[in-house]
Enzyme design. Structure first.
Site, mmCIF file in Angstrom:
data_model
loop_
_atom_site.group_PDB
_atom_site.id
_atom_site.type_symbol
_atom_site.label_atom_id
_atom_site.label_comp_id
_atom_site.label_asym_id
_atom_site.label_seq_id
_atom_site.Cartn_x
_atom_site.Cartn_y
_atom_site.Cartn_z
ATOM 1 N N SER A 1 13.726 54.133 87.761
ATOM 2 C CA SER A 1 12.887 55.362 87.757
ATOM 3 C C SER A 1 13.452 56.579 87.486
ATOM 4 O O SER A 1 13.388 57.555 88.287
ATOM 5 C CB SER A 1 12.027 55.415 88.871
ATOM 6 O OG SER A 1 12.874 55.400 89.998
ATOM 7 N N HIS B 1 10.401 48.882 90.950
ATOM 8 C CA HIS B 1 11.479 48.081 91.332
ATOM 9 C C HIS B 1 10.960 46.958 92.011
ATOM 10 O O HIS B 1 11.815 46.164 92.662
ATOM 11 C CB HIS B 1 11.981 48.824 92.646
ATOM 12 C CG HIS B 1 12.741 50.367 92.378
ATOM 13 N ND1 HIS B 1 12.984 51.129 93.186
ATOM 14 C CD2 HIS B 1 13.011 50.656 91.153
ATOM 15 C CE1 HIS B 1 13.618 51.969 92.892
ATOM 16 N NE2 HIS B 1 13.574 51.827 91.223
ATOM 17 N N GLU C 1 8.488 52.810 97.140
ATOM 18 C CA GLU C 1 9.494 52.750 98.208
ATOM 19 C C GLU C 1 9.093 52.701 99.718
ATOM 20 O O GLU C 1 8.613 53.931 99.926
ATOM 21 C CB GLU C 1 10.853 53.227 98.301
ATOM 22 C CG GLU C 1 11.810 53.015 96.938
ATOM 23 C CD GLU C 1 12.686 53.810 96.625
ATOM 24 O OE1 GLU C 1 13.474 54.383 97.568
ATOM 25 O OE2 GLU C 1 13.067 54.198 95.641
ATOM 26 N N GLU D 1 15.923 46.889 95.516
ATOM 27 C CA GLU D 1 16.831 47.487 96.473
ATOM 28 C C GLU D 1 16.566 46.762 97.936
ATOM 29 O O GLU D 1 17.285 47.326 98.957
ATOM 30 C CB GLU D 1 16.223 49.102 96.632
ATOM 31 C CG GLU D 1 16.365 49.616 95.324
ATOM 32 C CD GLU D 1 16.030 51.116 95.679
ATOM 33 O OE1 GLU D 1 15.540 51.482 96.583
ATOM 34 O OE2 GLU D 1 16.576 52.047 94.568
ATOM 35 N N ASP E 1 9.074 56.695 99.432
ATOM 36 C CA ASP E 1 9.154 57.603 98.063
ATOM 37 C C ASP E 1 8.229 56.964 96.938
ATOM 38 O O ASP E 1 8.128 55.910 96.449
ATOM 39 C CB ASP E 1 10.487 56.946 97.601
ATOM 40 C CG ASP E 1 10.998 57.578 95.870
ATOM 41 O OD1 ASP E 1 10.033 58.443 95.325
ATOM 42 O OD2 ASP E 1 11.944 57.211 95.547
ATOM 43 N N GLU F 1 9.070 61.387 99.701
ATOM 44 C CA GLU F 1 9.969 61.745 98.519
ATOM 45 C C GLU F 1 8.885 61.764 96.988
ATOM 46 O O GLU F 1 8.003 60.727 97.036
ATOM 47 C CB GLU F 1 11.085 60.723 98.337
ATOM 48 C CG GLU F 1 11.898 61.114 97.078
ATOM 49 C CD GLU F 1 13.074 59.864 96.887
ATOM 50 O OE1 GLU F 1 13.393 59.464 97.951
ATOM 51 O OE2 GLU F 1 13.316 59.690 95.804
ATOM 52 N N ASP G 1 13.279 64.520 94.141
ATOM 53 C CA ASP G 1 14.085 63.587 93.366
ATOM 54 C C ASP G 1 13.949 63.714 91.906
ATOM 55 O O ASP G 1 14.589 64.758 91.200
ATOM 56 C CB ASP G 1 14.057 62.054 93.719
ATOM 57 C CG ASP G 1 14.875 61.408 92.866
ATOM 58 O OD1 ASP G 1 15.756 61.566 92.140
ATOM 59 O OD2 ASP G 1 14.267 59.820 92.919
ATOM 60 N N LYS H 1 21.783 62.780 93.871
ATOM 61 C CA LYS H 1 22.383 61.662 92.915
ATOM 62 C C LYS H 1 23.435 62.240 91.697
ATOM 63 O O LYS H 1 22.892 62.839 90.870
ATOM 64 C CB LYS H 1 21.353 60.936 92.068
ATOM 65 C CG LYS H 1 20.149 60.272 93.122
ATOM 66 C CD LYS H 1 19.182 59.655 92.325
ATOM 67 C CE LYS H 1 18.174 58.848 92.956
ATOM 68 N NZ LYS H 1 16.639 58.634 92.113
ATOM 69 N N HIS I 1 21.564 56.449 96.878
ATOM 70 C CA HIS I 1 22.109 55.232 95.904
ATOM 71 C C HIS I 1 21.120 55.106 94.513
ATOM 72 O O HIS I 1 20.223 56.000 94.560
ATOM 73 C CB HIS I 1 21.790 54.046 96.596
ATOM 74 C CG HIS I 1 20.462 53.545 96.819
ATOM 75 N ND1 HIS I 1 20.374 52.189 97.288
ATOM 76 C CD2 HIS I 1 19.268 54.383 96.831
ATOM 77 C CE1 HIS I 1 18.642 51.896 97.512
ATOM 78 N NE2 HIS I 1 18.200 53.292 97.127
ATOM 79 N N LYS J 1 20.248 57.512 101.654
ATOM 80 C CA LYS J 1 19.485 56.672 101.091
ATOM 81 C C LYS J 1 20.165 55.494 100.338
ATOM 82 O O LYS J 1 20.651 55.711 99.490
ATOM 83 C CB LYS J 1 18.428 57.374 100.335
ATOM 84 C CG LYS J 1 17.097 56.515 99.809
ATOM 85 C CD LYS J 1 16.235 57.362 98.849
ATOM 86 C CE LYS J 1 14.794 56.672 98.503
ATOM 87 N NZ LYS J 1 14.776 56.902 97.076
HETATM 88 C C1 2PG Z 1 14.740 56.555 93.494
HETATM 89 C C2 2PG Z 1 15.821 55.503 93.145
HETATM 90 C C3 2PG Z 1 16.507 55.059 94.167
HETATM 91 P P1 2PG Z 1 16.142 54.783 90.774
HETATM 92 O O1 2PG Z 1 13.634 56.702 92.696
HETATM 93 O O2 2PG Z 1 14.934 57.285 94.450
HETATM 94 O O3 2PG Z 1 15.779 54.864 95.346
HETATM 95 O O4 2PG Z 1 15.239 54.895 92.084
HETATM 96 O O5 2PG Z 1 17.690 54.578 90.976
HETATM 97 O O6 2PG Z 1 15.488 53.629 90.156
HETATM 98 O O7 2PG Z 1 15.616 56.286 90.128
HETATM 99 MG MG MG Z 2 12.920 58.550 94.201
#
Ligand code: 2PG
Ligand code: MG
Length: 416
Positions: A48, A156, A165, A207, A246, A287, A316, A341, A369, A392
């Site tokens: 995502s 996911h 999440e 995850e 999330d 989130e 995010d 990230k 992560h 996370k």
């Molecule tokens: C998120 C992440 C990790 P992805 O959305 O926060 O949990 O997912 O790595 O798929 O962006």
């Molecule tokens: Mg996210």
């Protein structure tokens, strides 16, 4: 330093195509110093992804990225001294030359940046978390809370809820207690899901969280009850265990509405929906509850729920770890927390710039992560070096628990 007090230098760099937990190709970088000290780092990748992230690999090709790196970037890195993170990262950007790592690939840049940091830390005889804390200019912070994903949905998972999440936010005196409590919530959720869906096949998502045919409110209900039950068990004295989400709402947003299984909401209705969930379930963590361009909805929510309530409202996809977007969020008081990230921006130095902004604003950071991970554990060190309020990293699955086990090691936890 070498034995003669001369700074160690980069002797050799290797890049290898490896695979993440979803089986997708990614990259592992090795930086060898001129005294043959080797440091490695591999890069995870997301599903995502935010549209303002840097490009992961040029035209999606790891091979093309490695070829560009080996011919156009690495020759300019050899011989550079270790311990000079900013100039190293600046060189990566300059040699890429596109402003968004479209030639080198942000995942290759990230692996190089972190492998270089590891090599530098080793040359100075320090741990990576300590090296990162020095770059931040503050002593390593307290240990992060576990932001542990226990139920998976959205992109996911197949057949799960729309929200991506369902998270146990676990704070406790002692990291081992946090790990054990997070694992216990994961188990409790599994037990309650089996009870609630006795004839369904339960699985695990990208995850490591459970996947069940639950809708969002059913899933949140089970999460909240599981958090309460583990908290009330008395097995984890001093622990605070609360639910979090999330939403990854950019994945739900199409044609001006948020689409859930069986219904859709306008942006105004989404603000009210999220506010209701935060208040009704006492969420510790929310989130990306809105689309990545929904700055005004973020500000509306944050303005409404923050009075007297301890909740991390986290950007995010909204920020993609990018200092420019975080500044915009700060101007409008869009959130009170930033997800970090490294491969959203491509270098450790850029991530540290975002950490500095969050520090200035008094916002929390959460080191995160990606959904496609490797068993590498640099994330654990970064979470401590950045002074993040949370890490996370999921709870179960080899590539997830590896991060928690590394934090136990960093904590110097010697108990049996
Ligand atoms: C998120 C992440 C990790 P992805 O959305 O926060 O949990 O997912 O790595 O798929 O962006
Ligand atoms: Mg996210």
């Amino acid at each position: 330093m070498t034995a003669h007090g001369v700074p160690e230098r980069i002797g050799q760099i290797r890049l290898r195509k490896v695979y993440d937990s979803r089986g997708n190709p990614t990259v592992e970088a090795t930086v060898l110093s001129d005294v043959d000290r080797a440091a490695m780092a591999s890069c995870p990748s997301g599903a995502s992804t935010g549209s303002h992230e840097v490009v992961s690999f040029p035209d999606g090709s790891v091979d093309r990225g490695i070829e560009f790196a080996m011919t156009r970037v690495v020759p300019h890195l050899l011989g550079r001294p270790l311990g000079e993170q900013k100039p190293f990262d600046a060189e990566l950007k300059e040699r890429d030359g596109t402003g968004n790592f479209a030639s080198l690939g942000g995942n290759i840049a990230s692996a190089l940046s972190i492998a270089y940091a590891r090599a530098s830390a080793a040359a100075e005889g320090r741990e990576l978390f300590d090296y990162v804390a020095r770059l931040r200019g503050r002593p390593p912070g307290r240990f992060p809370a576990i932001v542990g994903n226990v139920m998976n949905g959205g992109v996911h998972a197949v057949g799960g809820p729309s929200i991506q999440e369902f998270i146990a936010f676990v704070e406790a005196p002692g990291f081992r207690t946090q790990v054990e409590a997070a694992v216990q919530v994961h188990r409790e959720v599994g037990r309650r899901l089996r009870e609630r869906f006795p004839s369904a096949a339960l699985g695990r998502g990208d995850e490591g969280g459970w996947v069940a045919p639950a809708d969002d409110e059913q899933a949140l209900d089970i999460l909240a009850q599981s958090c309460q039950a583990v908290q009330a068990s008395g097995r984890f004295p001093g622990a605070a265990i609360r639910p979090g989400l999330d939403f990854a709402a950019s994945e739900l947003y199409r044609d001006g509405r948020y689409h859930y299984r069986g219904r859709s909401l306008t942006p105004e209705e989404q603000v009210a929906f999220v506010q209701d969930l935060v208040e009704r379930f006492d969420l510790a963590y929310a989130e990306d509850p809105f689309d990545e361009e929904g700055f005004s909805e973020f500000s509306a929510l944050t303005g409404r729920i923050l009075t007297g309530r301890k909740v991390h409202v986290v950007g995010d996809d909204l920020y993609t770890t990018s200092p420019g977007r975080v500044r915009r969020g700060m101007d409008g008081k869009a959130t009170n927390s930033v997800l970090l990230k490294v491969n959203q921006v491509g270098t450790l130095s850029d991530t540290l710039e975002t950490v500095a902004l969050a520090d200035q604003a008094g916002w929390s950071t959460i080191t995160s992560h990606r959904s496609g991970e490797t068993t590498d554990t640099w994330l654990s060190h970064l979470s401590v070096g950045f002074g993040s309020a949370g890490i996370k990293c999921g709870v179960l699955g080899g590539e997830r628990i590896a991060k928690l086990n590394e934090l136990l090691r960093i904590a110097g936890d010697a108990s049996s």
